[in-house]
Write an enzyme that holds these catalytic residues in place. Sequence first.
Site, mmCIF file in Angstrom:
data_model
loop_
_atom_site.group_PDB
_atom_site.id
_atom_site.type_symbol
_atom_site.label_atom_id
_atom_site.label_comp_id
_atom_site.label_asym_id
_atom_site.label_seq_id
_atom_site.Cartn_x
_atom_site.Cartn_y
_atom_site.Cartn_z
ATOM 1 N N PHE A 284 0.861 -1.373 -0.095
ATOM 2 C CA PHE A 284 0.040 -0.170 -0.008
ATOM 3 C C PHE A 284 0.948 1.305 0.141
ATOM 4 O O PHE A 284 1.676 1.501 0.876
ATOM 5 C CB PHE A 284 -0.841 -0.161 1.220
ATOM 6 C CG PHE A 284 -1.929 -1.026 1.209
ATOM 7 C CD1 PHE A 284 -3.072 -0.951 0.235
ATOM 8 C CD2 PHE A 284 -1.596 -2.399 1.633
ATOM 9 C CE1 PHE A 284 -4.149 -1.853 0.498
ATOM 10 C CE2 PHE A 284 -2.717 -3.037 1.670
ATOM 11 C CZ PHE A 284 -3.813 -3.279 0.751
ATOM 12 N N GLY A 324 4.241 -8.854 6.555
ATOM 13 C CA GLY A 324 4.740 -7.958 7.506
ATOM 14 C C GLY A 324 4.514 -6.516 7.218
ATOM 15 O O GLY A 324 4.509 -6.215 6.095
ATOM 16 N N GLY A 325 4.031 -5.648 8.242
ATOM 17 C CA GLY A 325 3.564 -4.250 7.864
ATOM 18 C C GLY A 325 2.497 -4.274 6.898
ATOM 19 O O GLY A 325 1.688 -4.785 7.367
ATOM 20 N N ASP A 326 2.530 -3.537 5.914
ATOM 21 C CA ASP A 326 1.450 -3.460 4.983
ATOM 22 C C ASP A 326 1.770 -4.126 3.881
ATOM 23 O O ASP A 326 1.286 -3.958 2.474
ATOM 24 C CB ASP A 326 1.245 -1.667 4.402
ATOM 25 C CG ASP A 326 2.408 -1.179 3.825
ATOM 26 O OD1 ASP A 326 3.596 -1.953 3.910
ATOM 27 O OD2 ASP A 326 2.510 -0.442 2.956
ATOM 28 N N GLU A 327 2.589 -5.128 3.762
ATOM 29 C CA GLU A 327 2.811 -6.025 2.554
ATOM 30 C C GLU A 327 2.069 -7.444 2.663
ATOM 31 O O GLU A 327 1.980 -8.024 3.739
ATOM 32 C CB GLU A 327 4.299 -6.752 2.468
ATOM 33 C CG GLU A 327 5.389 -5.319 2.245
ATOM 34 C CD GLU A 327 6.846 -5.565 2.271
ATOM 35 O OE1 GLU A 327 7.110 -6.762 2.626
ATOM 36 O OE2 GLU A 327 7.625 -4.655 1.732
#
Length: 420
Positions: A284, A324-327
């Site tokens: 994103f 992980g994160g926005d992935e």
Amino acid sequence: MSLDRTLPTIRQVLANVHFRVTLIAVGLAGITVLLTGIVAVRGYAQHNLELVAKSASYTVEAALVFGDTVAAAEGIAPLAANEDVAELTVHDANGRLMAGWRRNDQGPTRLIEHAVAAMLFSEPITAEVRHQGGVIGQIRLRADARGLVRFIGQGLAGMIICLLVTAALSYFLARRFQQKIVNPLRAIAETAHAVRARRAFGLRAPRAEIDEIDSLGQDFNALLEELETWQAHIRSEHESLAHRATHDALTGLANRASFEAQIARAAADATAAEGWFAILYLDFDRFKEINDTHGHAGGDAVLVEVAARIKRRLRPGDAAARLGGDEFAILLASCAGRSEAERAAAAIAITMADPVALPGGGTVDAGLSIGIAVFPENGRTVEALMHHADAAMYGQKQTGQAETVRNAPIPIRPIQNQPG
């Protein structure tokens, strides 16, 4: 420690005990009755022989008075022959033998009869011959044990028959008694074996007709209930730990390690079947801005909604993960080629175009970049495929355009592209 021999069963032990107890009880009872009978018959025979001797003294009285030995012998012969007499002799007052009679029967039991007579009637039976108040002679009589031996033989036969009948009845009753003990114990043992071998904690031992065995079975069932509850708790904990170890706590999607394992399995299956599959790598563009503006709660809400939209787009056999994160990443199983992967990426981009509602109110738009890697065109290993998809995603993010396929742009993001 192993045993060199097979242990006996409870049924065998009880059967042996019952047989021995029956044998001993009936044997002792039979021997006691037989000995009592022998003593009683011996007393009766003793009294009868004394009467025979007394009768013989009356018979030979006249013969002794007149010194007629022939008459004395003829008088005692029929009397002795009809009674259990082995030998009968008549003596005068001076002890001189006047007449005598001896049984000369022969047979296989004669030695036994002599032995029994010698043991039970060791001393001869005597009776005085009197005439006009004076003693004129003496009768001496030795017993014959024919009748007593017959009694002993009949007693032994009766005891054996009684023993056999009692043993048969005892066996029948013992079998019924053993079933009430052995069957419930065997059921408990079989249940315990099944629980140990198959972990069948749902089994239960049946009720028993004996209080102690029934209490044992109910206690065993209570233990099984506790074990079943414990097993269910352990299984639930294991499943929970396994899920947490392979899934993202926030979105419920698979984590990176689980996703890479799925890719490895898909690669092995595709290699064996000479098939295709694809990986979509999603990122994103405005997630940092959303976090900075709306806080972590807003960022988490966006991630959860994105994960829900991805799940709705999955086909049977596909898989999705939060790396992980926005992935995020999607495994498109049984993909026919790059064109099908590009159509799937475009459909997912359209799904993500709708604004995402925030917990505190309002909505946000999140720009989406997607990279594609196709097996085996872009690699045959997990590392190669993930690296290619990641590089393609970053290439799109930097150019703000869709990944090109044969130098032709593919409209993957229908929303306005903003730099991340």
